[in-house]
Enzyme design. Structure first.
Site, short mmCIF file in Angstrom:
data_model
loop_
_atom_site.label_atom_id
_atom_site.label_comp_id
_atom_site.label_asym_id
_atom_site.label_seq_id
_atom_site.Cartn_x
_atom_site.Cartn_y
_atom_site.Cartn_z
N HIS A 49 8.54 8.99 56.22
CA HIS A 49 9.66 9.04 57.17
C HIS A 49 9.07 9.15 58.58
O HIS A 49 7.99 9.72 58.76
CB HIS A 49 10.50 10.28 56.84
CG HIS A 49 11.78 10.38 57.59
ND1 HIS A 49 11.87 10.91 58.86
CD2 HIS A 49 13.05 10.04 57.24
CE1 HIS A 49 13.13 10.90 59.25
NE2 HIS A 49 13.87 10.37 58.29
N ASP B 288 6.06 16.83 52.52
CA ASP B 288 7.43 16.66 53.01
C ASP B 288 8.35 16.64 51.78
O ASP B 288 8.39 15.65 51.05
CB ASP B 288 7.52 15.35 53.80
CG ASP B 288 8.94 15.00 54.18
OD1 ASP B 288 9.87 15.73 53.80
OD2 ASP B 288 9.13 13.96 54.85
N GLN C 109 13.30 15.17 50.25
CA GLN C 109 14.07 14.48 49.20
C GLN C 109 13.75 15.02 47.81
O GLN C 109 14.29 14.52 46.82
CB GLN C 109 13.80 12.97 49.24
CG GLN C 109 14.19 12.30 50.55
CD GLN C 109 15.69 12.29 50.80
OE1 GLN C 109 16.50 12.61 49.93
NE2 GLN C 109 16.08 11.93 52.01
N LYS D 299 20.22 18.69 53.40
CA LYS D 299 20.16 17.78 52.25
C LYS D 299 20.29 18.54 50.94
O LYS D 299 20.30 17.96 49.86
CB LYS D 299 18.82 17.03 52.26
CG LYS D 299 18.68 16.07 53.44
CD LYS D 299 17.40 15.30 53.35
CE LYS D 299 16.97 14.68 54.65
NZ LYS D 299 17.79 13.57 55.10
N CYS E 162 14.87 5.35 58.70
CA CYS E 162 13.75 6.02 59.39
C CYS E 162 12.43 5.80 58.66
O CYS E 162 11.55 6.67 58.69
CB CYS E 162 14.01 7.51 59.59
SG CYS E 162 15.43 7.83 60.63
N1 C6P Z 1 16.06 11.33 55.85
C1 C6P Z 1 17.71 9.69 55.20
O1 C6P Z 1 18.83 9.17 55.28
P1 C6P Z 1 15.61 15.86 59.15
O2 C6P Z 1 16.18 14.81 60.04
O3 C6P Z 1 14.53 16.67 59.85
O4 C6P Z 1 16.63 16.72 58.49
O5 C6P Z 1 14.91 15.09 57.94
C2 C6P Z 1 13.91 14.16 58.20
C3 C6P Z 1 13.37 13.57 56.94
C4 C6P Z 1 12.04 13.80 56.62
N2 C6P Z 1 11.51 13.32 55.49
C5 C6P Z 1 12.23 12.61 54.61
C6 C6P Z 1 11.59 12.13 53.36
C7 C6P Z 1 13.57 12.35 54.87
O6 C6P Z 1 14.26 11.64 53.99
C8 C6P Z 1 14.15 12.83 56.07
C9 C6P Z 1 15.56 12.50 56.41
C10 C6P Z 1 17.43 10.94 56.01
O7 C6P Z 1 16.85 9.27 54.45
C11 C6P Z 1 17.86 10.79 57.42
S1 C6P Z 1 16.92 9.60 58.29
#
Ligand code: C6P
Length: 420
Positions: free
Chosen positions: A128, A205, A208, A231, A374
């Site tokens: 991401h 990370d 997910q 999430k 992203c």
């Molecule tokens: N992915 C998606 O629709 P934040 O924005 O900090 O809460 O999460 C960022 C992020 C980091 N790593 C992974 C693997 C992610 O999937 C995400 C967020 C969302 O897939 C929003 S772009």
């Protein structure tokens, strides 16, 4: 595909999610954008309300009763998160705004102070943006070099290639546990073991994975792990960084201000104990408490059960998508039990653009995501501008997948009738 439980988890929990029971564009909402953000159960909404209605107060500051109550609830949430990821102590959990801020915390505090020209940072092409851009900034400032793990032919993490990238120059490996686009589940424990043999630190990370799989940071063996509350059934504005105590102790503060100090003089300051050293300013108190409520809620269902049910849904989703000839799904295929990948599918549909698909499905009350999610470098690597993505949660049902598939077929038929 037979569902093993007579009443599925979804049957049992859907009533807990007020937002799911509404019509969108005149149709019952089918929410299949859970990788972007999950919906919130009533207990989480109530945790926010309770805080503001009963004990809204600042934490760690006041001698008065309400402040004590807020502090206890805020710190209890930290205990819950520590247990949820099996941290060895509560000091290892730092509340942040989200996973992005947690990665930036490590990048600025550890990266800027420990990397020098020629040091290497290994990422993967499936990261991401929040696990790429902070390291680009660090690399530009320190002279460190970024290296990227590519994909196997099955579009999973190329472990053998990863092995070839590792060397004594490797100082950091920062990789995603579950890809938000490919849905692959990366071998994070093996990645940590190998990286540590070279003396490198590892950041995982878990954005997910934390909402869908049991997480055990000690079993994974990572130095840091990050996730976003929104999430995993919690509100926006709260996430967390897990860091090994020894590693966090070695890191300077990221942000300075109130909350994070021991003593302040005009010319210098001393810093608070872990984890407060990394929590400058008034934190997102209600959101942290509500994250604690979300963790309780997920635990009350059981992460193993959530994973097993979502695997059943995944198998069913893939079976149904596979019957549509134009659909090309990215990432590895699940086995017949739906295991081996996450409960999401990013796909293209021939000439039809993902944004058009998402817009027309929205007319049917179906929420999916379209675009690059992203992960622009990954989409470039795959040679595609965008994908449509359906991402599931434990409150989704097989019936919802049927309605989605039906609407998807109708939408594709419509486009083919006009595109010829
Ligand atoms: N992915 C998606 O629709 P934040 O924005 O900090 O809460 O999460 C960022 C992020 C980091 N790593 C992974 C693997 C992610 O999937 C995400 C967020 C969302 O897939 C929003 S772009």
């Amino acid at each position: 595909m037979t569902f093993t439980q007579e009443r599925t988890i979804a049957d049992q929990v859907r009533a807990d999610f007020p937002l799911l029971h509404q019509q969108v564009n005149g149709k019952p909402l089918i929410y299949l954008d859970n990788a972007a953000t999950s919906q919130k159960p009533q207990v989480v909404i109530e945790a926010l309300e309770d805080y503001y209605q009963q004990y809204n107060s600042n934490v760690h500051r006041g001698a008065h009763t309400l402040s004590g109550k807020a502090t206890d609830a805020y710190e209890a949430a930290r205990d819950k998160v520590a247990k949820f990821v099996n941290a060895s102590s509560r000091q290892e959990i730092v509340f942040t705004r989200n996973a992005t801020e947690a990665i930036n915390l490590v990048a600025y505090s550890w990266g800027m102070n420990n990397l020098k020209p020629g040091d290497e940072i290994i990422l993967s092409v499936m990261e991401h943006h929040s696990n790429i851009v902070p390291w680009q900034i660090v690399a530009q400032k320190t002279g460190a070099v970024l290296k990227f793990v590519e994909l196997t032919p099955k579009q999973t993490f190329d472990f053998p290639q990863f092995q070839t990238l590792l060397s004594d120059k490797t100082k950091l490996v920062s990789v995603v546990h579950v890809s938000n686009t490919l849905g692959c589940i990366n071998p994070v424990a093996e990645i940590c073991t190998l990286a540590h043999e070279y003396g490198a630190k590892v950041l995982i990370d878990a954005c997910q994975s934390a909402p869908h799989l049991p997480i055990d940071v000690q079993q994974i063996g990572c130095d840091w792990l990050v996730a976003s509350g929104h999430k995993m059934c919690a509100p926006t504005g709260i996430g967390f960084l897990y860091g090994k105590e020894k590693v966090l102790l070695s890191m300077p503060p990221f942000l300075g201000g109130g909350e994070m100090i021991a003593e302040v003089f005009l010319d210098h300051s001393t810093y608070g104990e872990l984890p407060h050293k990394f929590e400058a300013g008034t934190p997102a108190i209600a959101e942290a408490i509500a994250l604690g409520a979300a963790v309780d809620y997920l635990n009350s269902i059981g992460m193993d059960k959530i994973h097993a049910y979502e695997a059943e849904l995944t198998a069913y989703l893939f079976q149904q998508l596979d019957k549509i000839p134009q659909i090309k799904i990215y990432g590895p295929y699940p086995n017949s039990q739906g295991e081996g990948r996450a409960a999401l599918a990013a796909f293209t549909a021939g000439e039809v653009h993902a944004n058009d698909l998402a817009t027309l499905l929205d007319q049917e009350g179906i929420a999916i995501r379209s675009g690059h999610h992203c992960t622009q470098p990954l989409h470039r690597h795959l040679g595609i501008p965008a994908t449509a993505r359906v991402s599931l949660s434990f409150y989704n049902t097989r019936e919802e997948i049927d309605i989605f598939i039906h609407a998807l077929k109708d939408t594709l038929d419509f486009f083919h009738s006009i595109l010829g």
